[in-house]
Design an enzyme around this catalytic site. Structure first.
Site, short mmCIF file in Angstrom:
data_model
loop_
_atom_site.label_atom_id
_atom_site.label_comp_id
_atom_site.label_asym_id
_atom_site.label_seq_id
_atom_site.Cartn_x
_atom_site.Cartn_y
_atom_site.Cartn_z
CB CYS A 266 -0.99 -0.02 1.17
SG CYS A 266 -0.25 0.08 2.82
CG HIS B 299 -4.68 0.03 3.60
ND1 HIS B 299 -3.79 -0.72 2.86
CD2 HIS B 299 -5.68 0.39 2.74
CE1 HIS B 299 -4.24 -0.83 1.62
NE2 HIS B 299 -5.37 -0.16 1.52
CG HIS C 140 -6.73 0.60 -1.77
ND1 HIS C 140 -6.87 -0.34 -0.78
CD2 HIS C 140 -7.88 0.51 -2.51
CE1 HIS C 140 -8.04 -0.96 -0.90
NE2 HIS C 140 -8.67 -0.46 -1.95
#
Length: 296
Positions: A202, A255, A267
């Site tokens: 990420c 994240h 993402h």
């Protein structure tokens, strides 16, 4: 403190329906520039250390406002005024090109439209101060425009290039370019520790995308919280980083993704193991959303 230089923010009219226009150019320096390399950066000043306002790919046309004399040109790119390196810009005094729209700035009087680039040519009509027209080229310090279904010319001293309708700042224009670039990687595999371009995790994805635009943000998601400035969820705009926390990790976030607009973000997902688009309002993310940061 952020480890990157903050972008110059242009404080302009906030109403989305208002066209934003650069200061009128001197007719003597007016020209058309064609970008000859992908990813040419529009800078806030004539220096590679200056903040990035936008980027342009090969073949993009710009209005050249001034030759600064040091290998740089002052230009207007889609109405955003800045500087481009002359090494990657082919400049001509005249040429046909779609240069967007321009707004008449004649100080309250009307502006004559001529059949050619000069006051000796026939007068075709006039434009009121504030009128908006399509710019189709440049010739000898004059703008070529669409006028009553044909071509006319107006002095470059009295016409200012404008941004696309709905754009409110250089920052938002660059944010959309960041989103467009990130979208190229949809479907790329998620791999923990992946730095791109063939795989990402990420924060590797967000760092890779921003690095393309000259922003050296931190590598880990929790460290990217130190970059940029905080943004309220209600004020998100394209290009902002959005952060989530799963309630398990010892770090403040687990994240990160890039907001693309309309409640969605892109993402590198460890759930689907691919770069994908998700909604901030999906239960899995709505409940875990914690922060947002604006880098540009």
């Amino acid at each position: 403190m952020s480890s990157i230089r903050p972008s110059v923010r242009t404080f302009l009219l906030s109403t989305a329906l208002v066209l934003l226009c650069a200061t009128g150019a001197s007719a003597a320096g007016l020209g058309v520039g064609t970008v000859n390399a992908d990813g040419l950066r529009l800078r806030a000043e004539a220096s590679t250390d200056a903040s990035i306002l936008a980027t342009a790919n090969s073949g993009t046309h710009t209005v050249v406002l001034e030759d600064t004399g040091d290998g740089w040109y002052k230009v207007s790119l889609n109405g955003i005024e800045g500087y481009m390196s002359g090494e990657y810009l082919d400049v001509a005094d005249e040429g046909d090109a779609d240069l967007g729209q321009g707004k008449v700035e004649s100080g309250g009087s009307t502006l004559n439209v001529r059949s050619g680039p000069g006051t000796s040519y026939d007068r075709l009509g006039s434009l009121n101060d504030g009128a908006v027209v399509d710019i189709t080229g440049v010739d000898s310090g004059w703008y070529k425009i669409s006028f009553n279904g044909s071509t006319g010319y107006v002095s470059g001293d009295y016409l200012a290039p404008c941004t696309d309708s709905g754009s409110t700042s250089a920052s938002s224009a660059l944010g959309q370019q960041i989103v467009d670039y990130a979208m190229q990687y949809l479907g790329t595999p998620y791999v923990w520790g992946g730095n791109g371009p063939n795989s990402f995790d990420c924060s590797g994805f967000t760092k890779y995308v921003y690095n393309h635009f000259g922003y050296n943000i931190n590598r880990r998601a929790s460290h990217q919280l130190q970059n940029g400035v905080a943004v309220d969820r209600s004020e998100l705009q394209a290009g902002d980083l959005v952060f989530f926390y799963n309630g398990k990790d010892s770090t403040p976030v687990s994240h990160v993704g890039i907001y693309i607009g309309d409640g969605d973000f892109i993402h590198a997902s460890s759930n689907s193991y691919t770069v994908e688009i998700s909604s901030l309002y999906a239960p899995n993310y709505d409940q875990k959303y914690v922060y947002a940061r604006r880098i540009i």
